[in-house]
Design a protein around this motif. Structure first.
Motif, PDB file in Angstrom:
ATOM      1  N   GLU A 142       0.833  -1.209   0.000  1.00 49.35           N
ATOM      2  CA  GLU A 142       0.000   0.000   0.000  1.00 49.35           C
ATOM      3  C   GLU A 142       0.867   1.258   0.000  1.00 49.35           C
ATOM      4  O   GLU A 142       0.574   2.229  -0.699  1.00 49.35           O
ATOM      5  CB  GLU A 142      -0.928   0.004   1.219  1.00 49.35           C
ATOM      6  CG  GLU A 142      -1.971  -1.089   1.210  1.00 49.35           C
ATOM      7  CD  GLU A 142      -2.708  -1.217   2.536  1.00 49.35           C
ATOM      8  OE1 GLU A 142      -2.517  -0.350   3.431  1.00 49.35           O
ATOM      9  OE2 GLU A 142      -3.474  -2.180   2.688  1.00 49.35           O
ATOM     10  N   GLU A 164       1.225   4.354  -2.741  1.00 48.45           N
ATOM     11  CA  GLU A 164       1.118   5.761  -2.369  1.00 48.45           C
ATOM     12  C   GLU A 164       2.318   6.575  -2.846  1.00 48.45           C
ATOM     13  O   GLU A 164       2.176   7.736  -3.227  1.00 48.45           O
ATOM     14  CB  GLU A 164       1.019   5.906  -0.846  1.00 48.45           C
ATOM     15  CG  GLU A 164      -0.286   5.440  -0.261  1.00 48.45           C
ATOM     16  CD  GLU A 164      -0.267   5.506   1.256  1.00 48.45           C
ATOM     17  OE1 GLU A 164      -1.329   5.796   1.818  1.00 48.45           O
ATOM     18  OE2 GLU A 164       0.798   5.285   1.881  1.00 48.45           O
ATOM     19  N   SER A 203      -0.369  13.716  -3.958  1.00 47.23           N
ATOM     20  CA  SER A 203      -0.492  12.390  -3.338  1.00 47.23           C
ATOM     21  C   SER A 203       0.643  12.141  -2.354  1.00 47.23           C
ATOM     22  O   SER A 203       0.445  11.470  -1.338  1.00 47.23           O
ATOM     23  CB  SER A 203      -0.549  11.292  -4.398  1.00 47.23           C
ATOM     24  OG  SER A 203       0.661  11.254  -5.119  1.00 47.23           O
ATOM     25  N   GLN A 247      -0.363  13.827   0.832  1.00 48.29           N
ATOM     26  CA  GLN A 247      -1.392  13.032   1.508  1.00 48.29           C
ATOM     27  C   GLN A 247      -0.768  11.839   2.228  1.00 48.29           C
ATOM     28  O   GLN A 247      -1.156  11.501   3.348  1.00 48.29           O
ATOM     29  CB  GLN A 247      -2.440  12.566   0.502  1.00 48.29           C
ATOM     30  CG  GLN A 247      -3.295  13.691  -0.030  1.00 48.29           C
ATOM     31  CD  GLN A 247      -4.156  13.272  -1.211  1.00 48.29           C
ATOM     32  OE1 GLN A 247      -3.972  12.211  -1.801  1.00 48.29           O
ATOM     33  NE2 GLN A 247      -5.092  14.147  -1.582  1.00 48.29           N
ATOM     34  N   ALA A 248       0.222  11.206   1.602  1.00 50.36           N
ATOM     35  CA  ALA A 248       0.900  10.065   2.237  1.00 50.36           C
ATOM     36  C   ALA A 248       1.663  10.524   3.482  1.00 50.36           C
ATOM     37  O   ALA A 248       1.659   9.827   4.506  1.00 50.36           O
ATOM     38  CB  ALA A 248       1.846   9.393   1.249  1.00 50.36           C
ATOM     39  N   ASP A 293       4.295   2.305   9.013  1.00 49.61           N
ATOM     40  CA  ASP A 293       4.112   3.756   9.032  1.00 49.61           C
ATOM     41  C   ASP A 293       5.456   4.478   9.145  1.00 49.61           C
ATOM     42  O   ASP A 293       5.675   5.519   8.514  1.00 49.61           O
ATOM     43  CB  ASP A 293       3.200   4.195  10.179  1.00 49.61           C
ATOM     44  CG  ASP A 293       1.731   3.979   9.865  1.00 49.61           C
ATOM     45  OD1 ASP A 293       1.360   4.009   8.674  1.00 49.61           O
ATOM     46  OD2 ASP A 293       0.956   3.797  10.821  1.00 49.61           O
ATOM     47  N   VAL A 312       0.921  12.990   5.460  1.00 54.45           N
ATOM     48  CA  VAL A 312      -0.063  13.239   6.514  1.00 54.45           C
ATOM     49  C   VAL A 312      -0.610  11.906   7.048  1.00 54.45           C
ATOM     50  O   VAL A 312      -0.697  11.700   8.258  1.00 54.45           O
ATOM     51  CB  VAL A 312      -1.210  14.135   6.003  1.00 54.45           C
ATOM     52  CG1 VAL A 312      -2.361  14.185   6.987  1.00 54.45           C
ATOM     53  CG2 VAL A 312      -0.689  15.527   5.701  1.00 54.45           C
ATOM     54  N   ARG A 313      -0.952  10.997   6.137  1.00 56.13           N
ATOM     55  CA  ARG A 313      -1.540   9.718   6.541  1.00 56.13           C
ATOM     56  C   ARG A 313      -0.597   8.918   7.445  1.00 56.13           C
ATOM     57  O   ARG A 313      -1.033   8.239   8.369  1.00 56.13           O
ATOM     58  CB  ARG A 313      -1.910   8.908   5.302  1.00 56.13           C
ATOM     59  CG  ARG A 313      -2.643   7.631   5.576  1.00 56.13           C
ATOM     60  CD  ARG A 313      -3.155   6.870   4.353  1.00 56.13           C
ATOM     61  NE  ARG A 313      -2.605   7.220   3.070  1.00 56.13           N
ATOM     62  CZ  ARG A 313      -3.129   8.119   2.207  1.00 56.13           C
ATOM     63  NH1 ARG A 313      -4.211   8.790   2.537  1.00 56.13           N
ATOM     64  NH2 ARG A 313      -2.571   8.355   1.039  1.00 56.13           N
ATOM     65  N   HIS A 314       0.705   9.019   7.191  1.00 53.16           N
ATOM     66  CA  HIS A 314       1.668   8.237   7.974  1.00 53.16           C
ATOM     67  C   HIS A 314       2.332   9.063   9.070  1.00 53.16           C
ATOM     68  O   HIS A 314       3.323   8.633   9.658  1.00 53.16           O
ATOM     69  CB  HIS A 314       2.710   7.605   7.041  1.00 53.16           C
ATOM     70  CG  HIS A 314       2.097   6.631   6.091  1.00 53.16           C
ATOM     71  ND1 HIS A 314       1.638   5.392   6.484  1.00 53.16           N
ATOM     72  CD2 HIS A 314       1.817   6.739   4.774  1.00 53.16           C
ATOM     73  CE1 HIS A 314       1.124   4.771   5.436  1.00 53.16           C
ATOM     74  NE2 HIS A 314       1.215   5.561   4.393  1.00 53.16           N
TER      75      HIS A 314
END
Length: 189
Positions: free
Chosen positions: A77, A81, A92, A95-96, A124, A98-100
């Motif tokens: 995954e 990303e 993108s 976004q990755a 992460d 922030v997500r991690h």
């Protein structure tokens, strides 16, 4: 007026820490996300965990963690990303990050710079560190060094460390295929 050294010599000024994590991002994308390489379809290996461990060993990267199948699924995954960053898609990548939960900090003894929370899970942490390295390469004006192979039928990505950032192919086989194809096209006309 200040002129950065890399603008004079053309040599990239990416430190070894960032370069190593950028190369890890390349490894993850190429091992876990690419569906075509060097003109052929890539089928996932029957044991992705063993294949990824072998790829880590080839790059002399020691994860410091025993890979599980769940880790490999999470890293696949992460690879998906990070892949758009090699085409210049910074949205993108942001976004990755922030997500991690990418956040610079020092931890360990002796202290080590990392871009993940000390309590982050392994996938992460890897995603935050690799994603931050890609962001740093782009942020210092060297984003053109994050490339996808230009040969037909190849989706492999690479981190171009050549002096003039002119590398176009993932390796010699793709370069040779592209040149042979261009030669045949010229001969036909």
């Amino acid at each position: 007026m200040t002129i950065e050294a890399w603008r004079i010599t053309g040599q990239s000024q990416i430190d070894s820490y960032v370069g190593r994590w950028a190369e890890l991002a390349v490894l993850l994308v190429n091992e876990l996300h690419v569906t075509q390489a060097r003109g052929r379809a890539v089928t996932p290996p029957p044991d992705r965990r063993a294949a990824l461990q072998e790829a880590f060993a080839r790059q002399n990267w020691t994860p410091g963690h025993t890979l599980t199948s769940a880790d490999v699924d999470r890293l696949a995954e992460v690879a998906a990303e990070l892949h758009p960053a090699f085409s210049g898609d910074i949205t993108s990548l942001n976004q990755a990050l922030v997500r991690h939960a990418a956040v610079p900090n020092l931890h360990g003894d002796p202290p080590v710079l990392a871009f993940h929370a000390p309590d982050a899970d392994w996938a992460d942490a890897l995603a935050a560190d690799a994603g931050t390295a890609l962001a740093m390469v782009i942020g210092v004006g060297q984003g053109q060094r994050l490339r996808s192979c230009e040969a037909d039928g190849c989706e492999l990505v690479f981190f171009d460390v050549t002096r003039n950032a002119s590398r176009r192919f993932c390796g010699l086989p793709c370069q040779n295929r592209a040149k042979a194809s261009a030669y045949r096209a010229r001969r036909r006309t």
